[in-house]
Design a protein around this motif. Structure first.
Motif, PDB file in Angstrom:
ATOM      1  N   LEU A   4       1.343  -1.546   0.213  1.00 16.69           N
ATOM      2  CA  LEU A   4       0.063  -0.651  -0.075  1.00 16.69           C
ATOM      3  C   LEU A   4       1.117   1.315  -0.494  1.00 16.69           C
ATOM      4  CD1 LEU A   4      -2.918   1.340   0.282  1.00 16.69           C
ATOM      5  CD2 LEU A   4      -2.575   1.380   2.861  1.00 16.69           C
ATOM      6  N   ALA A   5       1.703   1.081   1.127  1.00 12.99           N
ATOM      7  CA  ALA A   5       2.873   2.258   0.772  1.00 12.99           C
ATOM      8  C   ALA A   5       3.070   2.593  -1.142  1.00 12.99           C
ATOM      9  CB  ALA A   5       4.027   2.680   2.132  1.00 12.99           C
ATOM     10  N   ALA A   6       3.553   1.616  -0.904  1.00 15.14           N
ATOM     11  CA  ALA A   6       4.440   1.466  -2.361  1.00 15.14           C
ATOM     12  C   ALA A   6       4.108   2.099  -2.855  1.00 15.14           C
ATOM     13  CB  ALA A   6       5.409   0.221  -2.347  1.00 15.14           C
ATOM     14  N   THR A   7       2.309   1.713  -4.037  1.00 23.00           N
ATOM     15  CA  THR A   7       1.185   2.427  -4.250  1.00 23.00           C
ATOM     16  C   THR A   7       1.395   3.644  -4.802  1.00 23.00           C
ATOM     17  OG1 THR A   7      -0.012   0.821  -3.489  1.00 23.00           O
ATOM     18  CG2 THR A   7       0.459  -0.633  -5.230  1.00 23.00           C
ATOM     19  N   VAL A   8       0.606   3.898  -2.624  1.00 18.18           N
ATOM     20  CA  VAL A   8       1.064   5.141  -2.747  1.00 18.18           C
ATOM     21  C   VAL A   8       1.905   6.431  -3.240  1.00 18.18           C
ATOM     22  CG1 VAL A   8      -0.043   6.962  -1.086  1.00 18.18           C
ATOM     23  CG2 VAL A   8      -1.778   4.622  -1.207  1.00 18.18           C
ATOM     24  N   ALA A   9       2.282   5.428  -3.423  1.00 12.54           N
ATOM     25  CA  ALA A   9       4.280   6.773  -3.552  1.00 12.54           C
ATOM     26  C   ALA A   9       4.271   6.803  -4.853  1.00 12.54           C
ATOM     27  CB  ALA A   9       4.971   5.966  -2.089  1.00 12.54           C
ATOM     28  N   MET A  10       4.077   5.800  -5.144  1.00 11.67           N
ATOM     29  CA  MET A  10       4.456   6.012  -7.026  1.00 11.67           C
ATOM     30  C   MET A  10       3.384   6.305  -7.525  1.00 11.67           C
ATOM     31  SD  MET A  10       5.462   1.956  -8.027  1.00 11.67           S
ATOM     32  CE  MET A  10       4.327   1.412  -7.262  1.00 11.67           C
ATOM     33  N   GLY A  11       2.017   6.281  -6.677  1.00 13.32           N
ATOM     34  CA  GLY A  11       1.118   6.902  -7.701  1.00 13.32           C
ATOM     35  C   GLY A  11       0.694   9.142  -7.048  1.00 13.32           C
ATOM     36  N   ILE A  12       1.761   9.168  -5.946  1.00 12.42           N
ATOM     37  CA  ILE A  12       2.207  10.340  -5.732  1.00 12.42           C
ATOM     38  C   ILE A  12       2.754  10.912  -6.461  1.00 12.42           C
ATOM     39  CG2 ILE A  12       3.072  12.519  -3.825  1.00 12.42           C
ATOM     40  CD1 ILE A  12       1.296  10.558  -1.616  1.00 12.42           C
ATOM     41  N   ALA A  13       4.464   9.976  -6.776  1.00  9.21           N
ATOM     42  CA  ALA A  13       5.953  10.599  -7.982  1.00  9.21           C
ATOM     43  C   ALA A  13       4.991  10.835  -9.360  1.00  9.21           C
ATOM     44  CB  ALA A  13       6.069   9.049  -7.836  1.00  9.21           C
ATOM     45  N   SER A  14       3.843   9.860  -9.585  1.00  5.60           N
ATOM     46  CA  SER A  14       3.205  10.203 -11.041  1.00  5.60           C
ATOM     47  C   SER A  14       2.694  11.664 -11.351  1.00  5.60           C
ATOM     48  CB  SER A  14       2.381   9.350 -11.629  1.00  5.60           C
ATOM     49  OG  SER A  14       0.586   8.591 -10.773  1.00  5.60           O
ATOM     50  N   TYR A  15       1.717  11.946 -10.336  1.00  8.25           N
ATOM     51  CA  TYR A  15       0.964  12.770  -9.942  1.00  8.25           C
ATOM     52  C   TYR A  15       2.577  14.406 -10.130  1.00  8.25           C
ATOM     53  CZ  TYR A  15      -4.188  12.471  -9.324  1.00  8.25           C
ATOM     54  OH  TYR A  15      -4.898  12.508  -9.497  1.00  8.25           O
ATOM     55  N   HIS A  16       2.968  14.626  -9.734  1.00  9.79           N
ATOM     56  CA  HIS A  16       4.723  15.136  -9.445  1.00  9.79           C
ATOM     57  C   HIS A  16       5.375  14.804 -10.979  1.00  9.79           C
ATOM     58  CE1 HIS A  16       4.128  17.401  -5.794  1.00  9.79           C
ATOM     59  NE2 HIS A  16       3.798  15.812  -5.509  1.00  9.79           N
ATOM     60  N   ILE A  17       5.733  14.005 -11.539  1.00  8.26           N
ATOM     61  CA  ILE A  17       6.203  13.558 -12.432  1.00  8.26           C
ATOM     62  C   ILE A  17       5.517  14.344 -13.963  1.00  8.26           C
ATOM     63  CG2 ILE A  17       6.423  11.938 -14.396  1.00  8.26           C
ATOM     64  CD1 ILE A  17       8.128  10.656 -11.652  1.00  8.26           C
ATOM     65  N   PHE A  18       4.091  14.017 -14.331  1.00 13.44           N
ATOM     66  CA  PHE A  18       3.940  13.893 -14.787  1.00 13.44           C
ATOM     67  C   PHE A  18       2.725  15.163 -14.899  1.00 13.44           C
ATOM     68  CE2 PHE A  18       3.757   9.731 -15.996  1.00 13.44           C
ATOM     69  CZ  PHE A  18       4.496   9.503 -17.064  1.00 13.44           C
ATOM     70  N   ASP A  19       2.651  16.639 -13.203  1.00 13.71           N
ATOM     71  CA  ASP A  19       2.735  17.992 -13.880  1.00 13.71           C
ATOM     72  C   ASP A  19       0.723  17.662 -13.735  1.00 13.71           C
ATOM     73  OD1 ASP A  19       2.752  20.246 -12.184  1.00 13.71           O
ATOM     74  OD2 ASP A  19       2.267  21.307 -14.368  1.00 13.71           O
ATOM     75  N   GLN A  21      -3.056  18.315 -11.891  1.00 10.27           N
ATOM     76  CA  GLN A  21      -3.317  18.433 -10.522  1.00 10.27           C
ATOM     77  C   GLN A  21      -5.128  18.221 -10.676  1.00 10.27           C
ATOM     78  OE1 GLN A  21      -2.183  20.360  -8.599  1.00 10.27           O
ATOM     79  NE2 GLN A  21       0.191  19.898  -9.814  1.00 10.27           N
ATOM     80  N   PRO A  22      -5.649  18.312  -9.828  1.00 12.06           N
ATOM     81  CA  PRO A  22      -5.628  18.312  -8.537  1.00 12.06           C
ATOM     82  C   PRO A  22      -4.396  17.018  -7.630  1.00 12.06           C
ATOM     83  CG  PRO A  22      -7.387  18.341  -8.445  1.00 12.06           C
ATOM     84  CD  PRO A  22      -6.628  18.424  -9.832  1.00 12.06           C
ATOM     85  N   LEU A  23      -3.662  17.223  -6.820  1.00 13.12           N
ATOM     86  CA  LEU A  23      -3.279  16.026  -5.838  1.00 13.12           C
ATOM     87  C   LEU A  23      -4.580  15.193  -4.324  1.00 13.12           C
ATOM     88  CD1 LEU A  23      -1.466  14.005  -5.308  1.00 13.12           C
ATOM     89  CD2 LEU A  23      -0.418  15.362  -3.458  1.00 13.12           C
ATOM     90  N   TYR A  24      -5.447  16.278  -4.431  1.00 11.17           N
ATOM     91  CA  TYR A  24      -6.280  16.066  -3.038  1.00 11.17           C
ATOM     92  C   TYR A  24      -7.678  15.132  -3.920  1.00 11.17           C
ATOM     93  CZ  TYR A  24     -10.315  19.281  -6.044  1.00 11.17           C
ATOM     94  OH  TYR A  24     -10.701  19.542  -6.348  1.00 11.17           O
ATOM     95  N   GLY A  25      -7.643  14.642  -5.580  1.00  9.70           N
ATOM     96  CA  GLY A  25      -8.642  14.161  -5.505  1.00  9.70           C
ATOM     97  C   GLY A  25      -7.774  12.208  -5.489  1.00  9.70           C
ATOM     98  N   PHE A  26      -6.450  12.585  -5.285  1.00 11.97           N
ATOM     99  CA  PHE A  26      -5.521  10.918  -5.090  1.00 11.97           C
ATOM    100  C   PHE A  26      -6.664  11.040  -4.163  1.00 11.97           C
ATOM    101  CE2 PHE A  26      -1.846   8.271  -4.466  1.00 11.97           C
ATOM    102  CZ  PHE A  26      -2.295   7.796  -5.611  1.00 11.97           C
ATOM    103  N   LEU A  27      -5.603  12.044  -3.099  1.00 10.08           N
ATOM    104  CA  LEU A  27      -5.611  11.378  -1.943  1.00 10.08           C
ATOM    105  C   LEU A  27      -7.533  10.804  -1.546  1.00 10.08           C
ATOM    106  CD1 LEU A  27      -3.276  13.769  -0.570  1.00 10.08           C
ATOM    107  CD2 LEU A  27      -2.786  11.885  -0.738  1.00 10.08           C
ATOM    108  N   LEU A  28      -8.282  12.184  -2.140  1.00  7.55           N
ATOM    109  CA  LEU A  28      -9.917  11.776  -1.621  1.00  7.55           C
ATOM    110  C   LEU A  28      -9.842  10.165  -1.763  1.00  7.55           C
ATOM    111  CD1 LEU A  28     -12.653  12.796   0.000  1.00  7.55           C
ATOM    112  CD2 LEU A  28     -13.256  14.015  -2.605  1.00  7.55           C
ATOM    113  N   ALA A  29      -9.565   9.834  -2.757  1.00  9.45           N
ATOM    114  CA  ALA A  29     -10.029   8.524  -3.864  1.00  9.45           C
ATOM    115  C   ALA A  29      -9.305   7.177  -2.758  1.00  9.45           C
ATOM    116  CB  ALA A  29      -9.450   7.510  -5.188  1.00  9.45           C
TER     117      ALA A  29
END
Length: 64
Positions: A4-19, A21-29
């Motif tokens: 879980l931690a690895a996939t969340v970290a990869m998801g957040i990293a993909s948000y930053h790499i591909f720019d 927005q918004p990140l809160y939608g991912f965290l809300l899901a």
């Protein structure tokens, strides 16, 4: 938990790499899935009926 931690970290990293927005939608899901896992599991365990969460999640996503 490590998966879980690895996939969340990869998801957040993909948000930053591909720019994306918004990140809160991912965290809300993620939060919504974590909160609704227990009630959905209880309903399925007691009644052997599995219902979809499509309508509930669309209502919450539309509200935000």
């Amino acid at each position: 938990m490590a998966m879980l931690a690895a996939t969340v970290a990869m998801g957040i990293a993909s948000y930053h790499i591909f720019d994306l927005q918004p990140l809160y939608g991912f965290l809300l899901a993620i939060a919504l899935a974590a909160v609704l896992t227990l009630p959905v599991g209880l309903v399925e365990a007691v009644s052997n009926f599995q219902y979809g969460l499509g309508v509930i999640t669309e209502l919450i996503a539309g509200y935000t």
